[in-house]
Write a protein that holds these residues in place. Sequence first.
Motif, short mmCIF file in Angstrom:
data_model
loop_
_atom_site.label_atom_id
_atom_site.label_comp_id
_atom_site.label_asym_id
_atom_site.label_seq_id
_atom_site.Cartn_x
_atom_site.Cartn_y
_atom_site.Cartn_z
N HIS A 160 19.95 -30.11 -25.64
CA HIS A 160 20.51 -30.81 -24.49
C HIS A 160 20.66 -29.92 -23.28
CE1 HIS A 160 21.30 -34.65 -26.27
NE2 HIS A 160 21.56 -34.01 -27.38
N CYS A 162 22.85 -28.38 -22.51
CA CYS A 162 24.17 -28.60 -21.94
C CYS A 162 25.16 -27.74 -22.66
CB CYS A 162 24.60 -30.06 -22.10
SG CYS A 162 23.54 -31.18 -21.21
N VAL B 49 26.32 -40.55 -20.84
CA VAL B 49 26.24 -39.12 -20.55
C VAL B 49 27.27 -38.34 -21.37
CG1 VAL B 49 26.52 -37.37 -18.76
CG2 VAL B 49 25.26 -39.45 -18.27
N LEU B 52 26.36 -38.15 -25.07
CA LEU B 52 25.27 -37.25 -25.41
C LEU B 52 25.61 -35.78 -25.16
CD1 LEU B 52 22.27 -39.32 -24.03
CD2 LEU B 52 22.75 -38.79 -26.42
N THR B 53 26.45 -35.52 -24.17
CA THR B 53 26.70 -34.11 -23.84
C THR B 53 27.98 -33.57 -24.45
OG1 THR B 53 27.86 -34.69 -21.79
CG2 THR B 53 25.50 -34.32 -21.63
N MET B 77 24.72 -45.40 -17.71
CA MET B 77 24.45 -44.08 -17.15
C MET B 77 25.20 -43.92 -15.85
SD MET B 77 22.34 -42.57 -19.25
CE MET B 77 22.05 -41.15 -18.22
N ILE B 85 25.16 -32.15 -13.28
CA ILE B 85 24.04 -32.78 -13.99
C ILE B 85 23.03 -33.25 -12.95
CG2 ILE B 85 23.34 -34.60 -15.57
CD1 ILE B 85 26.01 -34.63 -16.77
N ASP B 89 17.85 -34.05 -15.34
CA ASP B 89 18.54 -34.02 -16.63
C ASP B 89 19.06 -35.41 -16.98
OD1 ASP B 89 20.01 -30.71 -16.22
OD2 ASP B 89 18.08 -31.36 -17.03
N LEU B 93 18.40 -37.45 -20.36
CA LEU B 93 19.49 -38.03 -21.15
C LEU B 93 19.28 -39.54 -21.31
CD1 LEU B 93 22.61 -36.13 -19.75
CD2 LEU B 93 21.59 -35.91 -22.01
N CYS B 94 18.85 -40.16 -20.24
CA CYS B 94 18.65 -41.61 -20.30
C CYS B 94 17.56 -41.96 -21.30
CB CYS B 94 18.31 -42.14 -18.91
SG CYS B 94 18.31 -43.94 -18.83
N ARG B 96 16.75 -40.27 -23.86
CA ARG B 96 17.30 -40.04 -25.19
C ARG B 96 18.17 -41.23 -25.61
NH1 ARG B 96 18.12 -34.20 -24.95
NH2 ARG B 96 15.91 -34.13 -25.43
#
Lengths: 165, 331
Positions: A160, A162, B49, B52-53, B77, B85, B89, B93-94, B96
């Motif tokens: 990620h 992140c 977001v 996922l993060t 999102m 971000i 990125d 993420l989207c 994913r």
Amino acid sequence: MSSPVEQITVVSSDGDEFKMTVAAAMQSEQLKQMLTDDSISIVKVPVENISTEILVKVIEYCQKHADHEAATKANGGGASDSEAEELNKWDAEFMKVDVEDKLFHILMAANYLEIKGLFDLACQTVADLIKGKTPKQIRKIFNLKNDFTPEEQERLSRQHNCSFD
Amino acid sequence: MSSYSSSHTASSSYSSSKELSENEEPETRNWLDLPRDVTASILLKLGAVEILTSAQHVCTSWRSICKDPVIWRTIDMQNLGDLHIMPDDLEILCRRAVDRSCGQLVDINVEYFGTDDLLKYITDSTSHLRRLRLVYCDDISDEGLCEVAGKLPLLEELDISIGNISKDSLEVIGRNCPHIRSLKFNMEVFRRPHIELDDEAFAIAKTMPELRHLQLFGNKLTNVGLLAILDGCPRLESLDLRQCFNINMEGALGKRCAEQLKDLRRPNDPTDDYPFDATIPDGGSFDEDYPLGISDTDFLSDDDYEYDFYAFSDGSDISDDVGYYFDPDTY
């Protein structure tokens, strides 16, 4: 034919009894189904999984929201913006509870009794505690263990790009 | 008296051993004991977001829930402008998030990022999309949207506000999405130069007969376009025409709106519940030869438009307060 029920009694897991108006009880899908089922004649409802302390809070929520609905109906349908805001403020105050203790149990009680408004409110309160926090901080708040293996942690972190911590 | 049985349909892992008194150590309050669907309900409120993060990195149990397609049916999102971000990125993420939905995606909100490629990725992944929100997506074009319109047969709600989308997309969407019930096509409003443009209104009127809700904040339509909408969308219940300053609500048309619609927002109605910035740029003195602050492409389109000043106004006197020519209080 039983006479119309205006109040029901709920019994906490500690054995304490509390009266609830029907309107308040109808905030709970569970209780509502019972109340609208003519084949059941209700006097006392044991809610075995809910302690006195939590039950008192839950009943308070249900009564407040039942009162709000009744007042809205009386005004002919739509809640005014200020009334809606007032209720939101009340909800916010109501949810200022101990994370460690009450929040968990209120969430579970709302889930068990299927009180949609309270459930959503409790979920949102928990989510607000998580927002913007790192995984480490979240673990601390909720007393969760980091049970990833170091390899997994490494892989997820790379995936990620992140900060993982 | 029959007592109510304690069995119930809610998730059942909340056993009676969890009635803990206040004196118990906090360690025994185990948030992992929450039923899976309750934890899922909580995580859903975080937005894609954060899930996922952050959330999915908390522990293996939460990660497992975060991989469940069920929580990816709605992808929010929402991008509050967190500067750490970058749009690239966010796009990753989207994608994913879309992958995790495993074809079950129903509702997606994309704000302040997004490309035609991403849009294609999203619409390729699912045939069930019902709600699509693309707001402040500068890099999504008419071409991109038109290309994917055919993959949105179940679309019911569309919000394409503050972007580069024109009537062309509206028409193609309308023709490909017979179930569309709600459209938000909001723009940043510029009073100067004074342009009238009914093309979008006509496109909507022609192709979206099932519309119940329409928001056209800052649109340049005139009464002609409004009439077309009222005729073409007979099921319309709510209409938001705030800052549509070419509309004149006096007379029969205003009356018809009030009668036909349950919820009407008029051009000068308050904007405090509008989710975007409603400030009208101060264009200084009125001068039609000097376009000020133009950023929407309509002005540069080949569509015919004409400068047409209302007869009762002397152009140079138009101030930012146009309350003088219609008064909502008369309704």
